[in-house]
Design an enzyme around this catalytic site. Sequence first.
Site, PDB file in Angstrom:
ATOM      1  N   LYS A   7      -4.095  10.611   5.445  1.00 28.16           N
ATOM      2  CA  LYS A   7      -3.781   9.850   6.655  1.00 28.16           C
ATOM      3  C   LYS A   7      -2.793  10.693   7.457  1.00 28.16           C
ATOM      4  O   LYS A   7      -1.574  10.587   7.293  1.00 28.16           O
ATOM      5  CB  LYS A   7      -3.134   8.500   6.306  1.00 28.16           C
ATOM      6  CG  LYS A   7      -4.012   7.620   5.393  1.00 28.16           C
ATOM      7  CD  LYS A   7      -3.471   7.642   3.980  1.00 28.16           C
ATOM      8  CE  LYS A   7      -4.086   6.629   3.051  1.00 28.16           C
ATOM      9  NZ  LYS A   7      -5.491   6.436   3.035  1.00 28.16           N
ATOM     10  N   HIS A  50      -9.094  11.335   1.930  1.00 22.38           N
ATOM     11  CA  HIS A  50      -8.236  10.140   1.875  1.00 22.38           C
ATOM     12  C   HIS A  50      -6.935  10.342   2.664  1.00 22.38           C
ATOM     13  O   HIS A  50      -6.102   9.448   2.745  1.00 22.38           O
ATOM     14  CB  HIS A  50      -7.923   9.833   0.395  1.00 22.38           C
ATOM     15  CG  HIS A  50      -7.280   8.509   0.151  1.00 22.38           C
ATOM     16  ND1 HIS A  50      -5.953   8.363  -0.217  1.00 22.38           N
ATOM     17  CD2 HIS A  50      -7.778   7.246   0.221  1.00 22.38           C
ATOM     18  CE1 HIS A  50      -5.672   7.075  -0.383  1.00 22.38           C
ATOM     19  NE2 HIS A  50      -6.755   6.380  -0.119  1.00 22.38           N
ATOM     20  N   HIS A  69       0.822  -1.204   0.000  1.00 23.19           N
ATOM     21  CA  HIS A  69       0.000   0.000   0.000  1.00 23.19           C
ATOM     22  C   HIS A  69       0.866   1.269   0.000  1.00 23.19           C
ATOM     23  O   HIS A  69       0.365   2.383   0.100  1.00 23.19           O
ATOM     24  CB  HIS A  69      -0.893  -0.058   1.268  1.00 23.19           C
ATOM     25  CG  HIS A  69      -2.034   0.886   1.270  1.00 23.19           C
ATOM     26  ND1 HIS A  69      -2.235   1.813   2.262  1.00 23.19           N
ATOM     27  CD2 HIS A  69      -3.053   1.060   0.398  1.00 23.19           C
ATOM     28  CE1 HIS A  69      -3.323   2.519   2.002  1.00 23.19           C
ATOM     29  NE2 HIS A  69      -3.842   2.092   0.884  1.00 23.19           N
TER      30      HIS A  69
END
Length: 390
Positions: A310, A308, A129
């Site tokens: 983080k 989105h 990821h």
Amino acid sequence: TYLTQKYKDLLMMNMTTDHSLYTQNNDLEIFTDGRDKFDSLFKDIAAAKKNIHVLYYIIQNDVYGNRLLEALTEKAKEGVEVRLLYDDAGSRRISKKRVKKLIEAGGSAYAFFPGKLPILNLRINFRNHRKIVVIDKKIGYMGGFNVGEEYLGLNPRFGYWRDTHLRIKGNAVNDLQVRFLLDWAQASGEKVEWNDEYFLYKNDRDDMGVGLQIVTSGPDSTWEQIKNSYIRMILDAKEYVYIQTPYFIPDDSVLDAIRIASVSGVDVRVMIPNKPDHLFVYWATYSYVGEVLKAGAKVYLYGNGFLHAKTMVIDDSIATVGTANIDVRSFRLNFEVNAIIYHENSSVNLRNTFEKDLMECMELTQEIYDSRPLYIRFKESVSRLLSPVL
């Protein structure tokens, strides 16, 4: 510096469990908009002289995904060493034709953890990821943006895409390079030469630069390093903890840290999207935010497109930006990378961004949460049962 003294527990933990070096001579640029990030990235790629190393979880078969592949192919033709790594499941739509052209031009490309069957990859766990780019051993990119039109707000399903990404110059780029080369060796099976061609060893001490630690974790980790750094940061907070995450499915340890901070009088705020991209994940998230509301934390639903990013910011002092969501998949099942930023100006910058994003949010109060209809509670309960595998 006083920040390294103040957070030496966090520094030490990351050095002990992840061999994360602390570097302090870094320049940092923070992107919160896809166009800005990609304009900068394509400019840096065009100016590359020696090598370009690219790792993305998702590269779409669309205008932007193909523009990246074409830019890399051009550089390979010029004789620049180009290495492209993409996750086989995340990038299942990538243009294989263009990847082939890149290889024909002299570049190299590999899929990470490919499936046994062509086209279909049923291996949903152990995905890479990470999003890492290293150019000429001196410029590094990392953060939340993948490569595709939706990340520039061009997909009507999501609308505006709000994400956070970093451009780094300085010694921390060495650590991004190490991570890329380890992943490259795993995916390609090639023996990697660890030499000066790939690492910029700056000896000059610059105490005025941005202090950074690059922390990585994955299913091969012993310690769940990124999760532990989140916990350590939350428990170190005295004034506030601001969290942005698209998915909020914490395990008990992270949930406890957030609740302990909140009942200790720390101003804890969690911002999540107001629209789902995975329905089960969304309803599980909704279930878990109820737990932090009970402890007195504030929860905000971001309404201007899809959130989105983080990120976590603590007390105008330290922050983290990376690829890891606050969920079990990011903590245990996927390969992730985060930067921990020990720098007041950068932390204030990220706090200002959070406060600006609040203008696009609706606060989810306990009252609103308690009045949600029965069918939504049912969806939450089912999703929460599934949350360890989401």
